[in-house]
Design a protein around this motif. Sequence first.
Motif, PDB file in Angstrom:
ATOM      1  N   GLU A 110     -68.828 -56.651 -23.987  1.00 40.22           N
ATOM      2  CA  GLU A 110     -68.683 -57.955 -23.340  1.00 40.22           C
ATOM      3  C   GLU A 110     -68.243 -59.231 -23.956  1.00 40.22           C
ATOM      4  O   GLU A 110     -67.576 -59.995 -23.246  1.00 40.22           O
ATOM      5  N   GLY A 111     -68.915 -59.552 -24.765  1.00 40.38           N
ATOM      6  CA  GLY A 111     -68.412 -60.850 -25.708  1.00 40.38           C
ATOM      7  C   GLY A 111     -66.981 -60.583 -26.065  1.00 40.38           C
ATOM      8  O   GLY A 111     -66.538 -61.798 -25.817  1.00 40.38           O
ATOM      9  N   TYR A 112     -66.517 -59.677 -26.613  1.00 38.37           N
ATOM     10  CA  TYR A 112     -65.009 -59.817 -27.135  1.00 38.37           C
ATOM     11  C   TYR A 112     -64.399 -59.807 -25.528  1.00 38.37           C
ATOM     12  O   TYR A 112     -63.468 -60.286 -25.747  1.00 38.37           O
ATOM     13  N   ALA A 113     -64.593 -59.276 -24.588  1.00 39.07           N
ATOM     14  CA  ALA A 113     -63.925 -59.354 -23.204  1.00 39.07           C
ATOM     15  C   ALA A 113     -63.922 -60.596 -22.749  1.00 39.07           C
ATOM     16  O   ALA A 113     -62.788 -61.242 -22.434  1.00 39.07           O
ATOM     17  N   ARG A 114     -64.950 -61.471 -22.931  1.00 35.01           N
ATOM     18  CA  ARG A 114     -65.077 -62.823 -22.671  1.00 35.01           C
ATOM     19  C   ARG A 114     -64.329 -63.690 -23.529  1.00 35.01           C
ATOM     20  O   ARG A 114     -63.564 -64.666 -23.122  1.00 35.01           O
ATOM     21  N   ALA A 115     -64.374 -63.569 -24.550  1.00 34.28           N
ATOM     22  CA  ALA A 115     -63.366 -64.134 -25.746  1.00 34.28           C
ATOM     23  C   ALA A 115     -61.966 -63.984 -25.478  1.00 34.28           C
ATOM     24  O   ALA A 115     -61.203 -64.880 -25.650  1.00 34.28           O
ATOM     25  N   VAL A 116     -61.543 -62.970 -24.929  1.00 34.69           N
ATOM     26  CA  VAL A 116     -60.084 -62.705 -24.712  1.00 34.69           C
ATOM     27  C   VAL A 116     -59.631 -63.434 -23.341  1.00 34.69           C
ATOM     28  O   VAL A 116     -58.629 -63.886 -23.283  1.00 34.69           O
ATOM     29  N   LEU A 117     -60.427 -63.244 -22.299  1.00 35.74           N
ATOM     30  CA  LEU A 117     -60.177 -63.663 -21.022  1.00 35.74           C
ATOM     31  C   LEU A 117     -60.177 -65.249 -20.683  1.00 35.74           C
ATOM     32  O   LEU A 117     -59.967 -65.815 -19.816  1.00 35.74           O
ATOM     33  N   GLN A 118     -61.068 -65.841 -21.573  1.00 42.43           N
ATOM     34  CA  GLN A 118     -61.568 -67.319 -21.506  1.00 42.43           C
ATOM     35  C   GLN A 118     -60.664 -68.127 -22.274  1.00 42.43           C
ATOM     36  O   GLN A 118     -60.491 -67.803 -23.694  1.00 42.43           O
ATOM     37  N   PRO A 119     -60.229 -69.593 -21.939  1.00 38.94           N
ATOM     38  CA  PRO A 119     -59.427 -70.281 -23.155  1.00 38.94           C
ATOM     39  C   PRO A 119     -60.366 -70.976 -24.163  1.00 38.94           C
ATOM     40  O   PRO A 119     -60.744 -72.042 -24.169  1.00 38.94           O
ATOM     41  N   VAL A 120     -60.999 -70.038 -25.047  1.00 37.70           N
ATOM     42  CA  VAL A 120     -61.732 -70.506 -26.028  1.00 37.70           C
ATOM     43  C   VAL A 120     -61.281 -70.272 -27.273  1.00 37.70           C
ATOM     44  O   VAL A 120     -60.208 -69.499 -27.577  1.00 37.70           O
ATOM     45  N   SER A 121     -61.790 -70.829 -28.494  1.00 36.59           N
ATOM     46  CA  SER A 121     -61.384 -70.667 -29.790  1.00 36.59           C
ATOM     47  C   SER A 121     -62.298 -71.088 -30.619  1.00 36.59           C
ATOM     48  O   SER A 121     -63.399 -71.681 -30.355  1.00 36.59           O
ATOM     49  N   GLY A 122     -62.426 -70.422 -31.771  1.00 39.55           N
ATOM     50  CA  GLY A 122     -63.456 -70.831 -32.992  1.00 39.55           C
ATOM     51  C   GLY A 122     -64.337 -69.558 -33.278  1.00 39.55           C
ATOM     52  O   GLY A 122     -64.043 -68.490 -32.580  1.00 39.55           O
ATOM     53  N   ALA A 123     -65.210 -69.774 -33.705  1.00 38.99           N
ATOM     54  CA  ALA A 123     -66.381 -68.742 -34.101  1.00 38.99           C
ATOM     55  C   ALA A 123     -67.472 -68.572 -32.941  1.00 38.99           C
ATOM     56  O   ALA A 123     -67.989 -69.472 -32.608  1.00 38.99           O
ATOM     57  N   PHE A 124     -67.967 -67.240 -32.864  1.00 38.48           N
ATOM     58  CA  PHE A 124     -68.757 -66.872 -31.894  1.00 38.48           C
ATOM     59  C   PHE A 124     -69.767 -65.748 -32.581  1.00 38.48           C
ATOM     60  O   PHE A 124     -69.141 -64.731 -33.034  1.00 38.48           O
ATOM     61  N   ASN A 125     -70.956 -66.059 -32.653  1.00 36.32           N
ATOM     62  CA  ASN A 125     -72.068 -65.046 -33.202  1.00 36.32           C
ATOM     63  C   ASN A 125     -72.618 -64.338 -32.026  1.00 36.32           C
ATOM     64  O   ASN A 125     -73.127 -64.668 -30.915  1.00 36.32           O
ATOM     65  N   LEU A 126     -72.612 -63.060 -32.106  1.00 33.32           N
ATOM     66  CA  LEU A 126     -73.041 -62.160 -31.188  1.00 33.32           C
ATOM     67  C   LEU A 126     -74.364 -61.318 -31.648  1.00 33.32           C
ATOM     68  O   LEU A 126     -74.218 -60.627 -32.666  1.00 33.32           O
ATOM     69  N   ALA A 127     -75.872 -61.559 -31.160  1.00 34.75           N
ATOM     70  CA  ALA A 127     -76.659 -60.811 -31.560  1.00 34.75           C
ATOM     71  C   ALA A 127     -77.882 -60.848 -30.520  1.00 34.75           C
ATOM     72  O   ALA A 127     -77.986 -61.909 -29.450  1.00 34.75           O
TER      73      ALA A 127
END
Length: 203
Positions: A71-88
């Motif tokens: 879900e985190g990867y899908a959101r990062a692909v589909l939304q106009p975001v950039s930079g680093a995100f931590n998932l835990a």
Amino acid sequence: APHHHEAAYPDRRVVRLRPAFIFQRRSAVQQRRLFMGPLVPKGIARPGRVPVVPDPGGLHLQTLHTEDAAEGYARAVLQPVSGAFNLAAEPVLDMPAIAACLNARVVRVPASVARLGLSAAWHAHAVPASPQLFDLVQRIPMLDTSRAREVLGWTPRHDATTAIGAFLTGLSSGEGGPTPPLDTATSGRHRGHEFATGVGERP
């Protein structure tokens, strides 16, 4: 390196995702092969089968269920975001929390003794996890997931205990998956293959 790429191509969107340890039921075969080795029986993960869990102190683990990582990867692909995100997922797990999942008792063991035991098993080719991995886990930093929650709108559906529980269930049942790393034909009941491909210290 991502930072160099971003500097060289400022017009490109670059997203870096840093997930915690990812678990799911069907990945347990691979994770047992990578970290525990062929001498660990699959039934050991059933609640009540492990009487005690050693606690070297200071060991904390952040986990994530595979579905929440996806879900985190899908959101990062589909939304106009950039930079680093931590998932835990929450909570951060320590050895008493993991022992509770196994209905086991916790026994405090000095970190030096735990490392010595792991080192001996690794040099004896009994386990694939090296003492350096123990050192890494002892010093691993905790991930701050606030940016993923605020910018991506990401919230894990499975808590950390559920994620580790899925792994333990898969470990007990010996389930696998359709890809080579998860295939029980290279692990599970056919553990001679694991010895043939090398366990522990390499020559």
